[in-house]
Design a protein around this motif. Structure first.
Motif, short mmCIF file in Angstrom:
data_model
loop_
_atom_site.label_atom_id
_atom_site.label_comp_id
_atom_site.label_asym_id
_atom_site.label_seq_id
_atom_site.Cartn_x
_atom_site.Cartn_y
_atom_site.Cartn_z
N LEU A 54 1.00 -1.31 -0.08
CA LEU A 54 -0.03 0.02 -0.14
C LEU A 54 1.02 1.42 -0.05
O LEU A 54 1.88 1.31 0.96
CB LEU A 54 -1.01 -0.13 1.08
CG LEU A 54 -1.62 1.16 1.56
CD1 LEU A 54 -2.82 1.28 0.38
CD2 LEU A 54 -2.43 0.94 3.08
N GLN A 80 0.71 5.66 -0.96
CA GLN A 80 -0.01 6.94 -1.12
C GLN A 80 0.50 7.20 -2.60
O GLN A 80 1.48 7.10 -3.17
CB GLN A 80 0.39 8.17 -0.27
CG GLN A 80 -0.14 7.78 1.13
CD GLN A 80 -0.05 8.98 1.97
OE1 GLN A 80 1.02 9.79 1.96
NE2 GLN A 80 -0.98 9.02 2.92
N ALA A 81 -0.64 7.97 -3.34
CA ALA A 81 -0.19 8.42 -4.62
C ALA A 81 0.86 9.53 -4.66
O ALA A 81 1.05 10.26 -3.64
CB ALA A 81 -1.54 9.37 -4.94
N LYS A 114 -0.03 6.28 -8.98
CA LYS A 114 -1.67 6.92 -9.21
C LYS A 114 -2.31 5.93 -8.69
O LYS A 114 -2.38 4.61 -8.63
CB LYS A 114 -1.73 7.35 -10.64
CG LYS A 114 -0.69 8.12 -11.39
CD LYS A 114 -1.08 8.56 -12.67
CE LYS A 114 -0.15 9.47 -13.62
NZ LYS A 114 -0.56 9.67 -14.78
N PRO A 115 -3.63 6.33 -8.29
CA PRO A 115 -4.77 5.41 -7.93
C PRO A 115 -4.99 4.14 -8.93
O PRO A 115 -5.08 3.18 -8.74
CB PRO A 115 -5.82 6.24 -7.37
CG PRO A 115 -5.01 7.47 -6.95
CD PRO A 115 -4.06 7.74 -7.91
N GLU A 116 -4.96 4.88 -10.12
CA GLU A 116 -5.47 4.06 -11.19
C GLU A 116 -4.03 2.88 -11.61
O GLU A 116 -4.49 1.86 -12.51
CB GLU A 116 -5.66 4.61 -12.76
CG GLU A 116 -4.38 5.61 -13.00
CD GLU A 116 -4.62 7.02 -12.59
OE1 GLU A 116 -5.29 7.29 -11.45
OE2 GLU A 116 -4.61 8.17 -13.32
N THR A 143 -3.34 0.97 -9.27
CA THR A 143 -3.78 -0.11 -8.25
C THR A 143 -4.16 -1.64 -8.98
O THR A 143 -5.03 -1.35 -9.99
CB THR A 143 -5.07 0.41 -7.59
OG1 THR A 143 -4.58 1.36 -6.40
CG2 THR A 143 -5.58 -0.90 -6.52
N THR A 180 -1.50 -1.35 -4.21
CA THR A 180 -2.81 -0.58 -3.91
C THR A 180 -2.25 0.99 -3.71
O THR A 180 -1.35 1.17 -2.70
CB THR A 180 -3.53 -1.00 -2.39
OG1 THR A 180 -3.90 -2.30 -2.68
CG2 THR A 180 -4.77 -0.16 -2.55
N VAL A 181 -2.77 1.70 -4.54
CA VAL A 181 -2.09 3.27 -4.38
C VAL A 181 -3.74 3.95 -3.80
O VAL A 181 -4.60 4.16 -4.61
CB VAL A 181 -1.79 3.72 -5.68
CG1 VAL A 181 -1.32 5.28 -5.62
CG2 VAL A 181 -0.86 2.78 -6.45
N SER A 182 -3.17 4.46 -2.62
CA SER A 182 -4.53 5.27 -2.24
C SER A 182 -4.09 6.84 -2.78
O SER A 182 -3.18 7.61 -2.76
CB SER A 182 -4.29 5.38 -0.55
OG SER A 182 -3.11 5.90 -0.02
N SER A 183 -5.41 7.60 -2.63
CA SER A 183 -5.39 8.90 -3.13
C SER A 183 -5.35 9.95 -2.00
O SER A 183 -5.32 9.61 -0.81
CB SER A 183 -6.60 9.33 -4.09
OG SER A 183 -8.08 8.83 -3.06
#
Length: 120
Positions: free
Chosen positions: A11, A13-14, A87-89, A91, A117-120
């Motif tokens: 996991l 962050q963006a 980026k979240p995309e 993920t 998993t990329v969180s925004s």
């Protein structure tokens, strides 16, 4: 047949970075081109990067070009995917596979993949 084990997901962050690794079994690793693929929820698996057997050429999909870097260490039977500016995309579950470099079609059964998993 080559067995493939992906690792390094997690996991983040963006804007962050991750480095994925793919360890391959077998004595012929250095003879094959390798690719990284990803499959996001509800979407088909797509190829995002590939590297020629000798590292002399690389391919990137438009969605990751300029942010991801594929590399390989034939002495360690390992291929890497450095992912920056995530980026979240991005993920998805990421997989590696041997490929035919021109077509980037996979040649082996899929491993378990590694989840990014990329969180925004």
């Amino acid at each position: 047949q080559v067995q493939l084990v992906e690792s390094g997901g997690g996991l983040v962050q963006a804007g962050g970075s991750l480095r994925l690794s793919c360890a391959a079994s077998g004595r012929s690793f250095s003879s094959y081109s390798m690719g990284w693929f990803r499959q996001a929820p509800g979407k088909e698996r797509e190829n995002v990067a590939a590297i020629l057997w000798n590292g002399g050429s690389t391919y990137y999909s438009d969605s990751v070009k300029g942010r991801f870097t594929i590399s390989r260490d034939n002495a360690k039977n390992t291929v890497y995917l450095q992912m920056n500016s995530l980026k979240p995309e991005d993920t998805a579950v990421y997989y590696c596979n041997r490929v035919r470099y021109v077509s980037r079609n996979p040649l082996d059964a899929w491993g378990q993949g590694t989840l990014v998993t990329v969180s925004s």
